[in-house]
Design a protein around this motif. Structure first.
Motif, PDB file in Angstrom:
ATOM      1  N   ILE A 169       0.825  -1.260  -0.161  1.00 18.70           N
ATOM      2  CA  ILE A 169       0.025   0.023   0.105  1.00 18.70           C
ATOM      3  C   ILE A 169       0.896   1.218   0.083  1.00 18.70           C
ATOM      4  N   ARG A 170       1.806   1.347   0.858  1.00 15.99           N
ATOM      5  CA  ARG A 170       2.763   2.569   0.824  1.00 15.99           C
ATOM      6  C   ARG A 170       3.486   2.496  -0.436  1.00 15.99           C
ATOM      7  N   ASN A 171       4.220   1.757  -1.018  1.00 10.74           N
ATOM      8  CA  ASN A 171       4.529   1.708  -2.322  1.00 10.74           C
ATOM      9  C   ASN A 171       3.831   2.311  -3.374  1.00 10.74           C
ATOM     10  N   LEU A 172       2.331   1.843  -3.285  1.00  7.04           N
ATOM     11  CA  LEU A 172       1.439   2.330  -4.573  1.00  7.04           C
ATOM     12  C   LEU A 172       1.164   3.756  -4.237  1.00  7.04           C
ATOM     13  N   VAL A 185       3.270   6.065  -2.805  1.00  8.42           N
ATOM     14  CA  VAL A 185       4.490   6.933  -2.966  1.00  8.42           C
ATOM     15  C   VAL A 185       5.063   6.751  -4.402  1.00  8.42           C
ATOM     16  N   GLY A 186       4.466   5.865  -5.039  1.00 12.40           N
ATOM     17  CA  GLY A 186       4.683   5.826  -6.730  1.00 12.40           C
ATOM     18  C   GLY A 186       5.931   4.907  -6.935  1.00 12.40           C
ATOM     19  N   ILE A 187       6.269   4.043  -6.046  1.00 15.53           N
ATOM     20  CA  ILE A 187       7.430   2.943  -6.099  1.00 15.53           C
ATOM     21  C   ILE A 187       6.714   2.041  -7.115  1.00 15.53           C
ATOM     22  N   PRO A 188       7.799   1.565  -8.330  1.00 12.37           N
ATOM     23  CA  PRO A 188       7.275   0.823  -9.117  1.00 12.37           C
ATOM     24  C   PRO A 188       6.939  -0.699  -8.460  1.00 12.37           C
ATOM     25  N   ALA A 218       5.854   0.650  11.281  1.00 15.14           N
ATOM     26  CA  ALA A 218       5.552   2.170  11.481  1.00 15.14           C
ATOM     27  C   ALA A 218       6.991   2.889  11.449  1.00 15.14           C
ATOM     28  N   ILE A 219       7.991   2.399  12.182  1.00 12.54           N
ATOM     29  CA  ILE A 219       9.279   2.628  11.961  1.00 12.54           C
ATOM     30  C   ILE A 219       9.927   2.769  10.813  1.00 12.54           C
ATOM     31  N   GLN A 220       9.817   1.571  10.056  1.00 10.45           N
ATOM     32  CA  GLN A 220      10.413   1.229   8.741  1.00 10.45           C
ATOM     33  C   GLN A 220       9.811   2.364   7.768  1.00 10.45           C
ATOM     34  N   GLY A 221       8.435   2.565   7.695  1.00 12.07           N
ATOM     35  CA  GLY A 221       7.872   3.476   6.908  1.00 12.07           C
ATOM     36  C   GLY A 221       8.287   4.690   7.164  1.00 12.07           C
ATOM     37  N   ILE A 275       2.604   9.853   7.563  1.00 11.38           N
ATOM     38  CA  ILE A 275       1.845   9.001   6.657  1.00 11.38           C
ATOM     39  C   ILE A 275       1.998   7.622   6.066  1.00 11.38           C
ATOM     40  N   ALA A 276       3.552   7.532   6.024  1.00 11.83           N
ATOM     41  CA  ALA A 276       4.184   6.421   5.320  1.00 11.83           C
ATOM     42  C   ALA A 276       4.040   5.467   6.688  1.00 11.83           C
ATOM     43  N   ALA A 277       4.443   6.112   7.963  1.00  9.79           N
ATOM     44  CA  ALA A 277       4.415   4.977   9.098  1.00  9.79           C
ATOM     45  C   ALA A 277       3.047   4.640   9.301  1.00  9.79           C
ATOM     46  N   VAL A 278       1.820   5.281   9.075  1.00 12.84           N
ATOM     47  CA  VAL A 278       0.565   4.641   9.208  1.00 12.84           C
ATOM     48  C   VAL A 278       0.210   3.757   8.217  1.00 12.84           C
TER      49      VAL A 278
END
Length: 201
Positions: A47-50, A52-55, A103-106, A122-125
């Motif tokens: 979900i995070r990758n989608l 933030v636009g990561i392939p 959360a920390i990794q994000g 936002i990335a953490a959540v």
């Protein structure tokens, strides 16, 4: 191995355990156990990758983690049922570990991309709650993040602290333990956000 990779491994394995235990509780078949374990372990990162636009190709470049997750779930499947009389009570703990680690990794992920503190939160959540949310939906349960107890708030808290300067690995490990403790205290003492009650005809 850097801090980001360590938290990735911890979060992946913790959420894989959490997903598999929920599948056992719901009496899923073998395919269901592996599916729920993998989706819980990798859903938040996807979900995070989608967002933030990561392939998508970056997701498939995690073969060692896929194999490690598969081995862990297989071990759980092969364990005698008597072990789970003790293990079932650990489901919430594994979920708390996964929430904290991801959360920390994000947040670290967003920080490494020189994003703003709001992006880190936002990335953490997204990373912390995404996998657990998908797990609960597929298991037919009300997602924890939508309950009245505090769940996503601790992920926001982790992202905020990373954003304001918790960049040293030792500080991040302390934060990791702190978020786990706060999540477990939330469950133990039923801390919750105010409920919104409206009478709608």
């Amino acid at each position: 191995m850097n801090t980001w990779e360590i938290f990735t491994i911890i979060g992946t394995l913790a959420f894989a355990l959490s997903g598999a235990l929920v599948a056992f509780e719901e009496k899923y078949d073998l395919f269901g156990v592996y599916t729920l374990g993998f989706i819980t372990a990798f859903g938040g990162g996807m979900i995070r990758n989608l967002v933030v636009g990561i392939p998508v190709s970056a997701f498939w470049a995690q073969t060692p983690l896929f194999l490690l997750t598969f081995a862990l779930i297989t071990l759980l499947v092969l364990l005698p049922s008597c072990y789970f009389q003790l293990w079932n009570r650990w489901g919430i703990f594994f979920d708390a570990v996964g929430l904290s680690a991801f959360a920390i990794q994000g947040a670290i992920f967003a920080q490494s991309a020189n994003e703003s503190i709001f992006a880190m939160m936002i990335a953490a959540v997204l990373t912390g709650v995404g996998g657990g949310m998908l797990r609960d939906v597929l298991a037919g349960r009300k997602p924890l993040v939508l309950h009245t107890d505090i769940y996503a708030g601790w992920a926001l808290f982790a992202g905020l602290l990373i954003g304001i300067g918790f960049s040293h690995p030792i500080a991040q490990y302390v934060l990791f333990v702190l978020v786990i403790c706060l999540r477990m205290l939330t469950v133990r003492y039923c801390w919750h956000l105010p409920r919104v009650s409206k009478n709608i005809a």
